[in-house]
Write a protein that holds these residues in place. Structure first.
Motif, PDB file in Angstrom:
ATOM      1  N   SER A 106       0.816  -1.089   0.162  1.00 49.16           N
ATOM      2  CA  SER A 106      -0.127  -0.116   0.198  1.00 49.16           C
ATOM      3  C   SER A 106       0.867   1.350  -0.155  1.00 49.16           C
ATOM      4  O   SER A 106       0.432   2.338  -0.342  1.00 49.16           O
ATOM      5  CB  SER A 106      -1.153  -0.042   1.345  1.00 49.16           C
ATOM      6  OG  SER A 106      -0.161  -0.087   2.474  1.00 49.16           O
ATOM      7  N   THR A 107       2.056   1.290   0.620  1.00 51.16           N
ATOM      8  CA  THR A 107       2.840   2.432   0.328  1.00 51.16           C
ATOM      9  C   THR A 107       4.035   2.363  -0.496  1.00 51.16           C
ATOM     10  O   THR A 107       4.993   3.135  -0.332  1.00 51.16           O
ATOM     11  CB  THR A 107       3.476   2.592   1.843  1.00 51.16           C
ATOM     12  OG1 THR A 107       3.954   1.348   2.416  1.00 51.16           O
ATOM     13  CG2 THR A 107       2.504   2.916   2.848  1.00 51.16           C
ATOM     14  N   LYS A 108       3.724   1.412  -1.569  1.00 51.08           N
ATOM     15  CA  LYS A 108       5.117   1.273  -2.315  1.00 51.08           C
ATOM     16  C   LYS A 108       5.349   2.479  -3.282  1.00 51.08           C
ATOM     17  O   LYS A 108       4.376   3.202  -3.811  1.00 51.08           O
ATOM     18  CB  LYS A 108       4.714  -0.129  -3.300  1.00 51.08           C
ATOM     19  CG  LYS A 108       5.973  -0.572  -3.799  1.00 51.08           C
ATOM     20  CD  LYS A 108       5.353  -1.922  -4.466  1.00 51.08           C
ATOM     21  CE  LYS A 108       6.540  -2.764  -5.011  1.00 51.08           C
ATOM     22  NZ  LYS A 108       6.221  -3.938  -5.741  1.00 51.08           N
ATOM     23  N   ILE A 109       6.557   2.890  -3.476  1.00 50.66           N
ATOM     24  CA  ILE A 109       6.811   3.724  -4.307  1.00 50.66           C
ATOM     25  C   ILE A 109       7.377   2.921  -5.590  1.00 50.66           C
ATOM     26  O   ILE A 109       8.092   2.226  -5.619  1.00 50.66           O
ATOM     27  CB  ILE A 109       8.118   4.644  -4.009  1.00 50.66           C
ATOM     28  CG1 ILE A 109       8.247   5.200  -2.758  1.00 50.66           C
ATOM     29  CG2 ILE A 109       8.607   5.491  -4.986  1.00 50.66           C
ATOM     30  CD1 ILE A 109       9.141   5.893  -2.305  1.00 50.66           C
ATOM     31  N   LEU A 154       3.106   7.279  -6.689  1.00 48.83           N
ATOM     32  CA  LEU A 154       2.760   6.963  -5.172  1.00 48.83           C
ATOM     33  C   LEU A 154       1.261   6.350  -5.224  1.00 48.83           C
ATOM     34  O   LEU A 154       0.475   6.961  -5.990  1.00 48.83           O
ATOM     35  CB  LEU A 154       2.789   8.312  -4.234  1.00 48.83           C
ATOM     36  CG  LEU A 154       4.094   8.921  -4.296  1.00 48.83           C
ATOM     37  CD1 LEU A 154       3.727  10.108  -3.411  1.00 48.83           C
ATOM     38  CD2 LEU A 154       5.100   7.936  -3.771  1.00 48.83           C
ATOM     39  N   ASN A 155       1.138   5.332  -4.465  1.00 44.07           N
ATOM     40  CA  ASN A 155      -0.161   4.815  -4.550  1.00 44.07           C
ATOM     41  C   ASN A 155      -0.884   5.635  -3.269  1.00 44.07           C
ATOM     42  O   ASN A 155      -0.308   6.644  -2.863  1.00 44.07           O
ATOM     43  CB  ASN A 155      -0.341   3.296  -4.085  1.00 44.07           C
ATOM     44  CG  ASN A 155       0.405   2.866  -2.791  1.00 44.07           C
ATOM     45  OD1 ASN A 155       0.430   3.788  -2.066  1.00 44.07           O
ATOM     46  ND2 ASN A 155       0.610   1.757  -2.690  1.00 44.07           N
ATOM     47  N   VAL A 210      -1.956   5.428  -0.155  1.00 47.10           N
ATOM     48  CA  VAL A 210      -1.436   5.599   1.370  1.00 47.10           C
ATOM     49  C   VAL A 210      -0.038   6.456   1.036  1.00 47.10           C
ATOM     50  O   VAL A 210       0.093   7.385   2.072  1.00 47.10           O
ATOM     51  CB  VAL A 210      -1.363   4.498   2.020  1.00 47.10           C
ATOM     52  CG1 VAL A 210      -0.778   4.282   3.421  1.00 47.10           C
ATOM     53  CG2 VAL A 210      -2.545   3.527   1.916  1.00 47.10           C
ATOM     54  N   ALA A 211       0.766   6.211   0.136  1.00 48.50           N
ATOM     55  CA  ALA A 211       1.921   6.765  -0.002  1.00 48.50           C
ATOM     56  C   ALA A 211       1.742   8.009  -0.273  1.00 48.50           C
ATOM     57  O   ALA A 211       2.497   9.176   0.397  1.00 48.50           O
ATOM     58  CB  ALA A 211       2.922   6.181  -0.983  1.00 48.50           C
ATOM     59  N   ILE A 238       0.487   9.940   2.861  1.00 52.55           N
ATOM     60  CA  ILE A 238       1.840  10.401   3.765  1.00 52.55           C
ATOM     61  C   ILE A 238       2.773  11.217   3.159  1.00 52.55           C
ATOM     62  O   ILE A 238       3.218  12.311   3.854  1.00 52.55           O
ATOM     63  CB  ILE A 238       2.629   9.017   4.042  1.00 52.55           C
ATOM     64  CG1 ILE A 238       1.863   8.110   4.822  1.00 52.55           C
ATOM     65  CG2 ILE A 238       3.942   9.388   4.745  1.00 52.55           C
ATOM     66  CD1 ILE A 238       2.395   6.832   4.730  1.00 52.55           C
ATOM     67  N   ASP A 281       3.224   0.438   7.455  1.00 50.94           N
ATOM     68  CA  ASP A 281       3.244   1.135   6.054  1.00 50.94           C
ATOM     69  C   ASP A 281       4.062   2.372   6.201  1.00 50.94           C
ATOM     70  O   ASP A 281       4.766   2.826   5.001  1.00 50.94           O
ATOM     71  CB  ASP A 281       1.824   1.376   5.766  1.00 50.94           C
ATOM     72  CG  ASP A 281       1.076   0.146   5.241  1.00 50.94           C
ATOM     73  OD1 ASP A 281       1.607  -0.726   4.917  1.00 50.94           O
ATOM     74  OD2 ASP A 281      -0.269   0.344   5.448  1.00 50.94           O
ATOM     75  N   LEU A 282       4.179   3.163   7.171  1.00 44.87           N
ATOM     76  CA  LEU A 282       4.762   4.525   7.408  1.00 44.87           C
ATOM     77  C   LEU A 282       6.135   4.218   7.203  1.00 44.87           C
ATOM     78  O   LEU A 282       6.963   4.809   6.609  1.00 44.87           O
ATOM     79  CB  LEU A 282       4.193   4.961   8.680  1.00 44.87           C
ATOM     80  CG  LEU A 282       5.019   6.171   9.198  1.00 44.87           C
ATOM     81  CD1 LEU A 282       4.723   7.341   8.003  1.00 44.87           C
ATOM     82  CD2 LEU A 282       4.899   6.884  10.237  1.00 44.87           C
ATOM     83  N   GLU A 289       7.793   1.526   5.993  1.00 44.03           N
ATOM     84  CA  GLU A 289       8.186   1.149   4.864  1.00 44.03           C
ATOM     85  C   GLU A 289       8.275   2.237   3.857  1.00 44.03           C
ATOM     86  O   GLU A 289       9.366   2.556   3.106  1.00 44.03           O
ATOM     87  CB  GLU A 289       7.049   0.050   4.237  1.00 44.03           C
ATOM     88  CG  GLU A 289       7.600  -0.250   2.903  1.00 44.03           C
ATOM     89  CD  GLU A 289       6.482  -1.263   2.232  1.00 44.03           C
ATOM     90  OE1 GLU A 289       5.304  -1.317   2.875  1.00 44.03           O
ATOM     91  OE2 GLU A 289       6.424  -1.794   1.151  1.00 44.03           O
ATOM     92  N   PHE A 290       7.253   3.209   3.873  1.00 47.67           N
ATOM     93  CA  PHE A 290       7.441   4.189   2.894  1.00 47.67           C
ATOM     94  C   PHE A 290       8.529   5.280   3.030  1.00 47.67           C
ATOM     95  O   PHE A 290       9.181   5.764   2.188  1.00 47.67           O
ATOM     96  CB  PHE A 290       5.925   5.128   2.811  1.00 47.67           C
ATOM     97  CG  PHE A 290       6.091   6.169   2.071  1.00 47.67           C
ATOM     98  CD1 PHE A 290       6.018   6.176   0.649  1.00 47.67           C
ATOM     99  CD2 PHE A 290       5.892   7.760   2.417  1.00 47.67           C
ATOM    100  CE1 PHE A 290       6.132   7.500  -0.178  1.00 47.67           C
ATOM    101  CE2 PHE A 290       6.045   8.712   1.843  1.00 47.67           C
ATOM    102  CZ  PHE A 290       5.976   8.479   0.561  1.00 47.67           C
ATOM    103  N   ASP A 297      11.779   3.603   2.071  1.00 49.53           N
ATOM    104  CA  ASP A 297      11.691   3.734   0.527  1.00 49.53           C
ATOM    105  C   ASP A 297      12.113   4.995   0.046  1.00 49.53           C
ATOM    106  O   ASP A 297      12.795   5.474  -1.008  1.00 49.53           O
ATOM    107  CB  ASP A 297      10.507   3.212  -0.110  1.00 49.53           C
ATOM    108  CG  ASP A 297      10.316   1.935  -0.168  1.00 49.53           C
ATOM    109  OD1 ASP A 297      11.374   1.086   0.393  1.00 49.53           O
ATOM    110  OD2 ASP A 297       9.300   1.382  -0.493  1.00 49.53           O
ATOM    111  N   CYS A 298      11.527   6.212   0.607  1.00 49.24           N
ATOM    112  CA  CYS A 298      11.829   7.433   0.315  1.00 49.24           C
ATOM    113  C   CYS A 298      13.139   7.989   0.701  1.00 49.24           C
ATOM    114  O   CYS A 298      14.060   8.560  -0.079  1.00 49.24           O
ATOM    115  CB  CYS A 298      11.036   8.498   0.996  1.00 49.24           C
ATOM    116  SG  CYS A 298       9.060   8.521   0.306  1.00 49.24           S
ATOM    117  N   LEU A 338      14.539  11.023  -1.738  1.00 48.77           N
ATOM    118  CA  LEU A 338      13.645  11.964  -1.939  1.00 48.77           C
ATOM    119  C   LEU A 338      13.318  12.923  -0.785  1.00 48.77           C
ATOM    120  O   LEU A 338      12.533  13.775  -0.835  1.00 48.77           O
ATOM    121  CB  LEU A 338      12.298  11.255  -2.189  1.00 48.77           C
ATOM    122  CG  LEU A 338      12.227  10.194  -3.433  1.00 48.77           C
ATOM    123  CD1 LEU A 338      11.071   9.489  -3.535  1.00 48.77           C
ATOM    124  CD2 LEU A 338      12.114  11.133  -4.688  1.00 48.77           C
TER     125      LEU A 338
END
Lengths: 366, 101
Positions: free
Chosen positions: A4-7, B45-46, B48-49, B52, B83-84, B86-87, B90-91, B96
């Protein structure tokens, strides 16, 4: 909520496919071309602008900087992502750098087409600060003699080579391309080899088309389709790309639409006078952005091109090779005066590509 | 206080050289300067991303963003926390974000 939080990166094929489907389905103008100026410092013998580009600067009455900045804001709002800035020689446009910077700051992915002869310090500094997706330079010959026979300007070869080297020295993403024609056919492999030595992407096109004003003289420089396709298929990677493309497209139904490309669907072109068209070659429909906004032109005028259908006796309607020939009704109109009489030259190119792909498949591939 | 709790106190902000675009209901991040721009990379970004990412404008601690995720989306706190992290990770990996606090 898995993933859901994938970039997602720009190389994610699944995302690109989904995104492109949404863009086409919603008719979003994702790809645009801004033709900033007809001014050019070269006088290329095959140029589709004819002699228009060698007029004096004051003859042009082209759209000014403020208008271009406004247009860039409007196309950004409408969803444009990929922007090509071309000309003429776009680097000669007054305030080119302001226009370029504005497009970059808006989050557009900007590619610049140039002849490479005007790469000065200010251009380099800006491209280092705000890198283009690519700058594509036309290299018409591997020698000064051939290059300048085409460009008609003494000293242009050295300037172009110097521009190429400066861009590479500063790490700018450079691509080279050429128009393959009777005057430079003997240097084709040297041009390609030069690009390989530099480690830059290279492409070429042999499908010269008439000037936009109807002058057919560029066609005099075409080479035989068989030779053009032989040169195309002489490179293993290009040959594989054509084979993969044909295999992907061969079972697709032939479209009933006269224009089955992205013109007017996801792509647009704006000429130096701020007139919008579906593409460079399609004269109609036209919308004047000096007297209206982009959104109106895109929503109300450009769709005229995508609603047009092929007639039942269209020569290409049952042809399975239209993915190979470069089918383009606007090209046909420039060559034959009408959109529904196909170009004999493109047809022969398509047949030669088909023969080459078939023989490649019989040989069993690489 | 464990490592994850410490992370929640951190504040990140978006790098100025990233432009966020909304096209076809997708959020696209376009780097306009620096290494990422040199590499011609863009990111999408999906939902949820995207949520955030927009909260990062206010330069609030991650724990404040975490509190808002279960309000906006139908998830429990543990999932929201995963989720937070993970995002944000990733950033950071994609360069980013920059850490403010």
């Amino acid at each position: 909520m898995a993933d859901s939080t994938k970039i997602t990166g720009s190389t994610d094929r699944e995302f690109i496919h989904r995104f492109n489907m949404k863009v086409a389905g919603n008719r979003i103008p994702l790809s645009g071309t801004l033709d900033l100026t007809r001014q050019c410092n070269l006088k290329c013998i095959h140029c589709y602008l004819g002699k228009d580009c060698s007029r004096s600067k004051n003859d042009f009455h082209e759209a000014g900087t403020e208008k271009w900045l406004e247009i860039i804001d409007e196309i950004t709002d409408a969803g444009c992502l990929h922007l090509l800035i071309t000309g003429g020689e776009p680097l000669l446009k007054k305030d080119f750098l302001n226009i370029y910077r504005h497009a970059k700051m808006n989050g557009l992915l900007v590619t610049v087409f140039s002849n490479g002869t005007c790469i000065d310090d200010t251009i380099i500094d800006t491209f280092v600060d705000l890198p283009p997706q690519a700058i594509e330079i036309s290299l018409y010959g591997a020698t000064e003699d051939t290059f300048e026979r085409i460009t008609g300007v003494k000293g242009s070869f050295q300037k172009c080579i110097a521009g190429i080297r400066r861009l590479l020295d500063h790490g700018i993403n450079l691509k080279l391309k050429t128009i393959l024609m009777s005057i430079n056919r003997h240097e084709f492999s040297d041009i390609e080899h030069y690009a390989q030595e530099l480690g830059v992407k290279f492409r070429f096109d042999a499908a010269l088309f008439p000037c936009l004003n109807g002058d057919q003289s560029p066609l005099d420089f075409r080479i035989h389709p068989e030779e053009a396709v032989n040169k195309e298929m002489s490179n293993t990677e290009r040959r594989r790309e054509w084979q993969d493309f044909y295999n992907k497209m061969k079972d697709s139904p032939v479209s009933d639409s006269l224009y089955d490309c992205g013109a007017g669907l996801t792509a647009f072109y704006i000429d130096p006078h701020a007139k919008m068209h579906p593409c460079l070659m399609a004269a109609e429909p036209e919308y004047d952005l000096l007297h209206g906004d982009f959104k109106t032109g895109w929503k109300e005028v450009m769709p005229k091109i995508i609603s047009r259908q092929k007639s039942s006796d269209h020569p290409c309607i049952n042809c399975k090779k239209t993915s190979l020939c470069g089918y383009c009704p606007a090209f046909f109109r420039l060559e034959n005066g009408v959109e529904e009489i196909c170009s004999d030259y493109l047809c022969r190119i398509g047949n030669e590509r088909f023969k080459a792909i078939c023989s490649y498949q019989v040989e069993g591939g690489i | 206080m464990n490592l994850k709790d410490q992370t929640l106190k951190k504040v990140y902000k978006k790098r100025e050289e990233i432009v966020s675009r909304s096209i076809a209901d997708e959020t696209i991040l376009v780097p306009i300067r620096g290494k990422l721009a040199d590499m011609q990379k863009i990111f999408s970004l999906n939902p949820v991303a995207d949520f955030i990412w927009n909260k990062l404008d206010t330069e609030m601690p991650l724990e404040s963003i975490l509190d808002q995720i279960p309000i906006e989306f139908d998830v429990d706190e543990e999932t929201a926390r995963e989720d937070l992290f993970e995002f944000i990770n990733d950033c950071i990996a994609a360069d980013l974000l920059e850490q403010v606090v």
